[in-house]
Every structure is written in C-alpha cells, then in structure tokens.
Design a protein around this motif. Structure first.
Motif, PDB file in Angstrom:
ATOM      1  N   GLY A 236       0.800  -1.210   0.000  1.00 32.75           N
ATOM      2  CA  GLY A 236       0.000   0.000   0.000  1.00 32.75           C
ATOM      3  C   GLY A 236       0.838   1.267   0.000  1.00 32.75           C
ATOM      4  O   GLY A 236       0.439   2.283  -0.590  1.00 32.75           O
ATOM      5  N   SER A 237       1.995   1.216   0.624  1.00 33.27           N
ATOM      6  CA  SER A 237       2.864   2.399   0.717  1.00 33.27           C
ATOM      7  C   SER A 237       3.603   2.683  -0.584  1.00 33.27           C
ATOM      8  O   SER A 237       4.233   3.740  -0.724  1.00 33.27           O
ATOM      9  CB  SER A 237       3.888   2.207   1.846  1.00 33.27           C
ATOM     10  N   ALA A 238       3.563   1.771  -1.530  1.00 31.89           N
ATOM     11  CA  ALA A 238       4.296   1.934  -2.785  1.00 31.89           C
ATOM     12  C   ALA A 238       3.495   2.737  -3.796  1.00 31.89           C
ATOM     13  O   ALA A 238       2.278   2.599  -3.903  1.00 31.89           O
ATOM     14  CB  ALA A 238       4.636   0.563  -3.372  1.00 31.89           C
ATOM     15  N   SER A 239       4.191   3.570  -4.548  1.00 34.47           N
ATOM     16  CA  SER A 239       3.588   4.215  -5.718  1.00 34.47           C
ATOM     17  C   SER A 239       3.709   3.331  -6.949  1.00 34.47           C
ATOM     18  O   SER A 239       2.927   3.465  -7.898  1.00 34.47           O
ATOM     19  CB  SER A 239       4.276   5.555  -5.996  1.00 34.47           C
ATOM     20  N   LEU A 240       4.696   2.439  -6.934  1.00 36.23           N
ATOM     21  CA  LEU A 240       4.940   1.559  -8.076  1.00 36.23           C
ATOM     22  C   LEU A 240       5.581   0.273  -7.568  1.00 36.23           C
ATOM     23  O   LEU A 240       6.515   0.311  -6.771  1.00 36.23           O
ATOM     24  CB  LEU A 240       5.885   2.224  -9.077  1.00 36.23           C
ATOM     25  N   VAL A 241       5.056  -0.861  -8.010  1.00 38.32           N
ATOM     26  CA  VAL A 241       5.674  -2.167  -7.742  1.00 38.32           C
ATOM     27  C   VAL A 241       6.433  -2.591  -8.996  1.00 38.32           C
ATOM     28  O   VAL A 241       5.884  -2.548 -10.102  1.00 38.32           O
ATOM     29  CB  VAL A 241       4.612  -3.216  -7.363  1.00 38.32           C
ATOM     30  N   VAL A 242       7.695  -2.971  -8.832  1.00 40.49           N
ATOM     31  CA  VAL A 242       8.512  -3.414  -9.970  1.00 40.49           C
ATOM     32  C   VAL A 242       8.868  -4.881  -9.766  1.00 40.49           C
ATOM     33  O   VAL A 242       9.447  -5.251  -8.742  1.00 40.49           O
ATOM     34  CB  VAL A 242       9.793  -2.566 -10.118  1.00 40.49           C
ATOM     35  N   LEU A 243       8.516  -5.693 -10.754  1.00 40.60           N
ATOM     36  CA  LEU A 243       8.802  -7.131 -10.737  1.00 40.60           C
ATOM     37  C   LEU A 243       9.578  -7.466 -12.014  1.00 40.60           C
ATOM     38  O   LEU A 243       9.003  -7.913 -13.004  1.00 40.60           O
ATOM     39  CB  LEU A 243       7.498  -7.929 -10.666  1.00 40.60           C
ATOM     40  N   ASN A 250       3.790 -16.683 -14.733  1.00 39.76           N
ATOM     41  CA  ASN A 250       2.675 -16.500 -13.801  1.00 39.76           C
ATOM     42  C   ASN A 250       3.242 -15.848 -12.548  1.00 39.76           C
ATOM     43  O   ASN A 250       4.284 -16.247 -12.057  1.00 39.76           O
ATOM     44  CB  ASN A 250       2.036 -17.840 -13.427  1.00 39.76           C
ATOM     45  N   SER A 251       2.553 -14.863 -12.017  1.00 49.97           N
ATOM     46  CA  SER A 251       3.072 -14.154 -10.853  1.00 49.97           C
ATOM     47  C   SER A 251       1.942 -13.812  -9.897  1.00 49.97           C
ATOM     48  O   SER A 251       1.100 -12.961 -10.191  1.00 49.97           O
ATOM     49  CB  SER A 251       3.801 -12.874 -11.268  1.00 49.97           C
ATOM     50  N   GLY A 252       1.949 -14.479  -8.749  1.00 46.21           N
ATOM     51  CA  GLY A 252       1.010 -14.111  -7.702  1.00 46.21           C
ATOM     52  C   GLY A 252       1.291 -12.724  -7.159  1.00 46.21           C
ATOM     53  O   GLY A 252       0.362 -11.992  -6.795  1.00 46.21           O
ATOM     54  N   ALA A 253       2.570 -12.337  -7.110  1.00 46.68           N
ATOM     55  CA  ALA A 253       2.922 -11.011  -6.604  1.00 46.68           C
ATOM     56  C   ALA A 253       2.307  -9.916  -7.468  1.00 46.68           C
ATOM     57  O   ALA A 253       1.825  -8.888  -6.967  1.00 46.68           O
ATOM     58  CB  ALA A 253       4.438 -10.850  -6.543  1.00 46.68           C
ATOM     59  N   LEU A 254       2.305 -10.106  -8.772  1.00 50.74           N
ATOM     60  CA  LEU A 254       1.725  -9.128  -9.684  1.00 50.74           C
ATOM     61  C   LEU A 254       0.231  -8.947  -9.383  1.00 50.74           C
ATOM     62  O   LEU A 254      -0.264  -7.822  -9.262  1.00 50.74           O
ATOM     63  CB  LEU A 254       1.958  -9.596 -11.124  1.00 50.74           C
ATOM     64  N   LEU A 255      -0.480 -10.057  -9.240  1.00 50.53           N
ATOM     65  CA  LEU A 255      -1.917  -9.974  -8.971  1.00 50.53           C
ATOM     66  C   LEU A 255      -2.205  -9.450  -7.573  1.00 50.53           C
ATOM     67  O   LEU A 255      -3.208  -8.770  -7.348  1.00 50.53           O
ATOM     68  CB  LEU A 255      -2.565 -11.338  -9.184  1.00 50.53           C
ATOM     69  N   ALA A 257      -0.390  -7.136  -6.027  1.00 52.44           N
ATOM     70  CA  ALA A 257      -0.239  -5.684  -6.128  1.00 52.44           C
ATOM     71  C   ALA A 257      -1.471  -5.057  -6.782  1.00 52.44           C
ATOM     72  O   ALA A 257      -1.989  -4.029  -6.322  1.00 52.44           O
ATOM     73  CB  ALA A 257       1.024  -5.334  -6.914  1.00 52.44           C
ATOM     74  N   LEU A 258      -1.953  -5.663  -7.857  1.00 49.98           N
ATOM     75  CA  LEU A 258      -3.144  -5.145  -8.528  1.00 49.98           C
ATOM     76  C   LEU A 258      -4.358  -5.215  -7.607  1.00 49.98           C
ATOM     77  O   LEU A 258      -5.212  -4.316  -7.608  1.00 49.98           O
ATOM     78  CB  LEU A 258      -3.408  -5.928  -9.812  1.00 49.98           C
ATOM     79  N   SER A 259      -4.460  -6.275  -6.825  1.00 57.32           N
ATOM     80  CA  SER A 259      -5.593  -6.424  -5.913  1.00 57.32           C
ATOM     81  C   SER A 259      -5.620  -5.320  -4.856  1.00 57.32           C
ATOM     82  O   SER A 259      -6.688  -4.962  -4.357  1.00 57.32           O
ATOM     83  CB  SER A 259      -5.540  -7.795  -5.223  1.00 57.32           C
TER      84      SER A 259
END
Length: 339
Positions: A236-243, A250-255, A257-259
């Motif tokens: 939540g504190s991030a303005s941008l997540v970089v993976l 397939n990336s659970g982390a990506l989903l 962050a979007l969630s």
C-alpha cells in the motif's frame, strides 16, 4: 443409466500440506473456493500411499521429490515411486497445475526423470494463462490465477508514498533484483526511493542488496518473511511495484499488487501484454528487453493513476475458479475410467 460414482462428490488429494501462515495464499484460496461436491484434503504421504481419493492434484511437482539431505531425498524419491505405481494400479486421475514453465531451481537427472514420469501419467492439466504450453498431449484447461481482493479485505492499506518503488516476495536470482538495483541507482526522479521486502534465498544476492542499501540512502530493505498485515502496509505504501523477473510467466505477486490497487512494472511478453489488456494499461506497465532500465522506472513513476478506474479483476473471481476446478476434476476422473 448414469454411473452412481458420478453423483457422489469427487475426492481430491492436493499435493500441499495443511495451510500454515507461510502457505502460498493461492493454495489456501483454492481450497476455500471448491464447491460442496468436491471433497478436498491436503497432502500427507500416509494418505497419498494408503488413502482413498479419485484425483491427485499436483502443484509444483518438484516439491514431491525434494528434501533436505541426500538420505532424505532418496527416501522421498522412493515414496514418490510408490505413489506413482499406486496411481497406476488404482487408475486414479492426476491433475497438474502448470504454475511455472519449469522449476525455478534446476534438479538432477534422476529428478527430471521422475518428473517426466509424472507428466506422462497426468490425466489433465490446468494452466493459469493461455500462453502456457503443456509438456504432453494431455487435455488442458485454462483457469486464470485468482485475485487477492478478499484475502486482504480486512487489512489496512495505507496511501502510497510518492516516489516509492517496491519489489517484494522471495528474493531469488531469477527475479532480476540486481538489474533493478543497477537501474535505480541512476534514477533522478525527485523523492524516488527503493524498498525491497522478502526473504533472500541466496546469500550472495542478499549481500549485494545490503551493499546497495549502505551506499544509497534511498534504498531500504526488509529481507525476511512478512505476514499479511505487514505486506499490505508495504504494498500500500508503494507508488509503483517493480517485478523485473527474467522469466515472467505466472506471478502471484503481480496480482497481489493489482488487488491492492498499485500499478506494476514488468517485462513485456505475451503474458504481461495480455494482462495489461485485461486489467488496464495504466496498471500493468511494461518495458522491452531482458533487463529493467532507469528510463523504464522513471517513466512508470511519472504516470499518474489518480482518477483512473481501478484494475479490472472481474475474470479472477475465486467462486468461478473453484467451479472450474471441479469441472476439471470430474473430466479427469471420467477420462481415467474410460481409458
């Protein structure tokens, strides 16, 4: 007249143990989403070798043949061999979810041979995106990776900190963290900062990250497992997540962050471009090439999301995912009995 076995609940043994705080939320949500006519239980070797079930559902099959130490690994592989023979004799169906194209960490020749045996014995595959090619000609069902909206519904998600870039999840060599550190070192965006959260699995990589933290005051780390409350706060504190994964599939982390409503920067490929089309290009931002660049990070940070509709995750609902898995299990059982 219909087979009475088709009227009773399908009995499914999952390949993972009982949920713990560190269990992948995908697996927990899958268990919770299955409808009442699926009787699913989690894995134990005793149950696998002696229990009654219609379907073995395999996730990350390499975990069934790996253990700590040579002696325990040998025993594990003997147990796996016994399991494969039991599945054959009992004509049990095998469903395998293709989480990865291949294991993140390569195994020995004997391990690869056992995993090929499992592939040849697989009745039906589940893939999490339509770009995944199954390893054999067995039928495949596409069941998209679910979201994490309900999983984090009770967590407090703070407002984003302007300029904060986050990378989170297990820190592994294939995830491109070193390239991200190099790219961020040259970022000149005012207020930019880089946060790295997650347990490092490689000592050399952990040392590289800590060195960057010492030399660049904008870099901070939490190199440890974090619980859901902490992770919701960090994302939540991030303005941008970089993976910047070298092999993004397939990336659970990506989903995740979007969630939680945070935009993500990922490498451009067939899978990520399709996801951008699905959820909205403001939320999934891509860069070309093998490694993330300073320009890609700066450009992604400059794009606002204020006033933009949130990511469209309507195709990622777990109720639908549970029903689709039920259909896959039943199709696999029917095929195994007919074959």
């Amino acid at each position: 007249m219909s087979d009475p076995r088709e009227q009773r609940p399908v009995r499914v043994l999952q390949s993972f143990g009982g949920p713990r705080p560190t269990t992948n939320p995908y697996l927990v949500q899958l268990l919770d989403s299955l409808p009442a006519d699926v009787r699913a239980r989690t894995f134990s070797w005793r149950d696998a070798l002696r229990g009654d079930y219609d379907v073995l559902h395999v996730h990350w099959p390499e975990l069934l043949v790996r253990s700590a130490g040579r002696g325990r690994t040998a025993l594990r592989r003997l147990a796996f061999t016994a399991l494969m023979l039991r599945l054959l004799l009992r004509r049990s169906a095998v469903v395998r979810t293709l989480h990865n194209v291949s294991p993140h960490e390569g195994g020995s020749a004997s391990e690869r041979a056992l995993l090929r045996w499992l592939d040849r014995s697989t009745t039906r595959y589940v893939r999490l995106n339509p770009a995944t090619e199954p390893p054999t000609a067995a039928p495949v069902d596409t069941i998209l990776h679910g979201d994490y909206t309900r999983w984090y519904a009770d967590q407090t998600v703070p407002d984003p900190v302007p300029g904060r870039v986050l990378h989170f999840g297990l820190v592994r060599p294939y995830k491109g963290v070193e390239e991200l550190l190099d790219a961020f070192a040259a970022v000149t965006t005012p207020g930019a900062q880089l946060r790295l959260v997650g347990r490092a699995t490689d000592d050399g990589l952990a040392a590289r990250i800590r060195a960057a933290e010492r030399t660049d005051a904008r870099v901070s780390t939490l190199l440890d497992y974090v619980d859901d409350e902490t992770l919701a706060h960090e994302v939540g504190s991030a303005s941008l997540v970089v993976l910047p994964y070298r092999r993004m599939h397939n990336s659970g982390a990506l989903l995740l962050a979007l969630s939680l409503g945070r935009p993500v920067l990922v490498p451009s490929n067939e899978v990520t471009e399709a996801l951008a089309q699905e959820v909205g290009g403001h939320w999934v931002r891509t860069y070309p090439g093998d490694a993330v660049t300073t320009a890609a990070v700066e450009e992604a940070l400059s794009l606002p999301v204020d006033g933009v509709p949130g990511p469209d995750l309507s195709r990622r609902d777990w109720t639908d995912i549970g029903r689709l898995h039920r259909d896959t299990y039943r199709a696999a059982v029917t095929a195994r009995r007919a074959g």
